[in-house]
Each structure stands twice: as C-alpha cells, then as structure tokens.
Design a protein around this motif. Structure first.
Motif, short mmCIF file in Angstrom:
data_model
loop_
_atom_site.label_atom_id
_atom_site.label_comp_id
_atom_site.label_asym_id
_atom_site.label_seq_id
_atom_site.Cartn_x
_atom_site.Cartn_y
_atom_site.Cartn_z
N LEU A 179 0.94 -1.32 -0.05
CA LEU A 179 0.10 -0.15 -0.08
C LEU A 179 0.88 1.30 0.08
CD1 LEU A 179 -2.62 -1.16 2.50
CD2 LEU A 179 -3.06 -0.88 0.04
N ALA A 214 -1.65 3.85 2.44
CA ALA A 214 -1.97 2.95 3.58
C ALA A 214 -2.42 4.31 4.46
CB ALA A 214 -1.10 2.17 4.20
N ARG A 253 -3.19 -6.83 4.40
CA ARG A 253 -2.81 -6.43 2.86
C ARG A 253 -3.12 -7.45 1.97
NH1 ARG A 253 2.84 -5.57 2.37
NH2 ARG A 253 3.06 -7.61 3.73
N THR A 307 -8.74 -6.00 -0.47
CA THR A 307 -8.98 -4.93 -1.21
C THR A 307 -10.01 -4.71 -2.16
OG1 THR A 307 -6.55 -4.83 -1.14
CG2 THR A 307 -7.58 -3.56 -2.69
N TRP A 316 -9.49 2.38 -2.41
CA TRP A 316 -9.40 0.91 -2.56
C TRP A 316 -9.58 0.68 -3.97
CZ3 TRP A 316 -6.92 -1.47 0.88
CH2 TRP A 316 -7.20 -1.13 2.24
N THR A 332 -6.10 1.01 -5.52
CA THR A 332 -5.33 -0.25 -5.04
C THR A 332 -5.54 -1.43 -5.74
OG1 THR A 332 -4.96 1.09 -3.06
CG2 THR A 332 -4.49 -1.39 -3.08
#
Length: 166
Positions: free
Chosen positions: A32, A36, A100, A105, A155, A158
C-alpha cells in the motif's frame, strides 16, 4: 538457478518450496505504501462522523442502532448507510490494512462504492424529507459520506493496480 560448481540447474526441493511460498505470498498481498496512511486517516474521519449529528441531534451511531433521537425517525436508507459504511469503510478497511490481502482490497473497493451510493441516497432522503417532522442531513452524515467516497476511491485504485498475471 544454477548449481555452484557444475552450472547445472539446482534441484533442491527445500529451496524450491521456499521460493514457491514467497511467490504465493507476494501474489496474495498488496503493497500500500503511502496510500495506507491516507486510508487510515479517512477511516478515522469516518469514525469521527459517527459521533457527529447525522439528523437533528442524533449521532451516526444512534442512527445505526435506531436509538436516542433517531428512534423512530431514522429511515431505512440512512440506517443502511450507517451499517454499510461501518462494515466496509471501517471494519473491512482496518482488516485490509492489517492483512494487506488482495481479496480484501476488492471487498473494500466494491463494498465501499455500495456504501458511497447509500450515503448519497441517505443525504438525498434527509434533504427531501426535511421540514416534514424530520430534520435534514447533519454535518456528520456529510463528513461520513465524503470519507466513504475517499476510502472507496483509494481501495479501487489499489485493487486495479495489480498487474495482470500471465
């Protein structure tokens, strides 16, 4: 990998198992980086939104539980937003930040956008029914919606950042 003396491929099962384990872990997790911290701050802002007024003097947690000033006044849509933002915006995000995992995610991304749409509808229903024995949207509801959109966006960015396998 080549052997140290002969130049032939190394055939060490323990080494192969270790390399496979590292590769498996790398494909299941996400890095991240600085994102993060931004997600964590947005989750904190969302938590702050739960203690601020969502409708009249009823805080977000009261809307979620249907208690206090929200008892009998909070409609289904604000309560649904309170539940989905708690589930996806806070709980799933914290779990995804800690583990993680790519799968989490995607759960945060998709659930976050569902909660974001709920939030827009919650604000709209509060605005369209204000003045009819029901208070309009409070600052906590608006802050929670903005935080939820930020969380969902981060998110999704990501989740989509994973390179295609193949």
């Amino acid at each position: 990998m080549r052997g140290p003396v002969t130049g032939e491929p190394a055939d060490d099962p323990a080494l192969r198992a270790e390399v496979d384990a590292v590769e498996e872990r790398a494909t299941r997790t996400v890095e991240l980086g600085g994102r993060a911290v931004v997600v964590a701050v947005a989750v904190f802002v969302l938590m702050i939104g739960y203690v601020l007024p969502w409708m009249g003097s009823a805080a977000g947690w009261e809307v979620l539980l249907g208690s206090g000033d929200a008892a009998g006044k909070a409609g289904m849509v604000p309560r649904l937003f309170a539940a989905t933002s708690l589930l996806f915006g806070i709980a799933a995000s914290i779990l995804a930040l800690l583990t993680r995992l790519w799968a989490l995610t995607w759960v945060c991304a998709l659930g976050g956008w569902f909660a974001s749409v709920d939030g827009v509808l919650a604000i709209w229903t509060r605005q369209s029914s204000s003045g009819l024995d029901s208070p309009g949207p409070g600052i906590g509801l608006v802050i929670s919606e903005v935080a939820m959109v930020v969380i969902a966006t981060l998110w999704f960015r990501t989740a989509w950042s994973r390179p295609l396998e193949g």
